[in-house]
Scaffold this motif. Sequence first.
Motif, mmCIF file in Angstrom:
data_model
loop_
_atom_site.group_PDB
_atom_site.id
_atom_site.type_symbol
_atom_site.label_atom_id
_atom_site.label_comp_id
_atom_site.label_asym_id
_atom_site.label_seq_id
_atom_site.Cartn_x
_atom_site.Cartn_y
_atom_site.Cartn_z
ATOM 1 N N GLN A 53 0.839 -1.196 0.000
ATOM 2 C CA GLN A 53 0.000 0.000 0.000
ATOM 3 C C GLN A 53 0.874 1.246 0.000
ATOM 4 O O GLN A 53 1.230 1.750 -1.056
ATOM 5 C CB GLN A 53 -0.966 -0.014 1.186
ATOM 6 N N ASP A 54 1.258 1.766 1.158
ATOM 7 C CA ASP A 54 2.217 2.874 1.227
ATOM 8 C C ASP A 54 3.563 2.259 1.556
ATOM 9 O O ASP A 54 3.713 1.576 2.562
ATOM 10 C CB ASP A 54 1.797 3.890 2.290
ATOM 11 N N ARG A 132 9.572 7.023 -2.272
ATOM 12 C CA ARG A 132 8.582 6.870 -1.202
ATOM 13 C C ARG A 132 7.205 7.003 -1.842
ATOM 14 O O ARG A 132 6.807 8.085 -2.273
ATOM 15 C CB ARG A 132 8.808 7.943 -0.127
ATOM 16 N N MET A 134 3.328 7.011 -1.730
ATOM 17 C CA MET A 134 2.161 7.219 -0.891
ATOM 18 C C MET A 134 0.909 7.214 -1.764
ATOM 19 O O MET A 134 0.991 7.071 -2.983
ATOM 20 C CB MET A 134 2.299 8.541 -0.130
ATOM 21 N N HIS A 135 -0.269 7.389 -1.145
ATOM 22 C CA HIS A 135 -1.494 7.244 -1.928
ATOM 23 C C HIS A 135 -1.678 8.365 -2.948
ATOM 24 O O HIS A 135 -2.329 8.171 -3.978
ATOM 25 C CB HIS A 135 -2.710 7.153 -1.006
ATOM 26 N N ARG A 157 -5.153 1.827 -4.721
ATOM 27 C CA ARG A 157 -4.302 2.269 -3.626
ATOM 28 C C ARG A 157 -3.492 1.107 -3.065
ATOM 29 O O ARG A 157 -2.331 1.267 -2.712
ATOM 30 C CB ARG A 157 -5.145 2.907 -2.522
ATOM 31 N N LYS A 193 5.606 3.533 6.331
ATOM 32 C CA LYS A 193 5.259 4.783 5.654
ATOM 33 C C LYS A 193 6.230 5.907 6.010
ATOM 34 O O LYS A 193 6.509 6.768 5.203
ATOM 35 C CB LYS A 193 3.834 5.202 6.017
#
Length: 204
Positions: A53-54, A132, A134-135, A157, A193
């Motif tokens: 996901q993240d 990195r 992220m969504h 996502r 994250k």
Amino acid sequence: MHHLYAERDLLAAIESEAGVDYVTGPDGFPVLQFGSEADVKSPYQLVLTDNLQDFVVAAYVKPKTSSGGWVFSVVNSLDTVVQLGLLLEPTASGDDWNATLFYTDYRQDITSKRLSSFQFPFSKKWHRLMFRIMHDHVDFYYNCVLNNTDWVKKQPRKLVFDSASTVYVGQAGPKLKKKFETRSACLGTDLRKSCQCCQLCNCD
């Protein structure tokens, strides 16, 4: 590669492979060198979780040629779609490289989808690359410094892998090809994250 509570070293699964040698790295420690005949692959369950996901993707590489190629890829069961991968390619001028992340839902797409792309100067020296994811954005760190941010939403996502996926290192399999001849001291994911660049690939 790093995910929410686990760190995954994609090089850890490599044992004795044709075309893969140990050489001295930048800090005097042994690192892996991938030649054109290398065929490094593994069932994804041995090195990755079922979904991401993240997360963070980190690589510490020293290219042997200017042609670029796949640093790593997670390919579907038919070897036709890169679900997750990092591709390095020279720009038209040849002075820089594009570092492109691929992020594809194999259930919806029949071709590999580019998520984000960043440029960095080409050389045959060591490069520390970190992404990195992220969504709603991707941060790109080059040699442990935040270089750029791409505000892009990834779909879906949460990336769920084909149950028969293969992880390739230095290539994307027999159909997609584009082998990457390089020395690699670090290649992995981190699912946490809040990951700091200096915690990855021995950045100081």
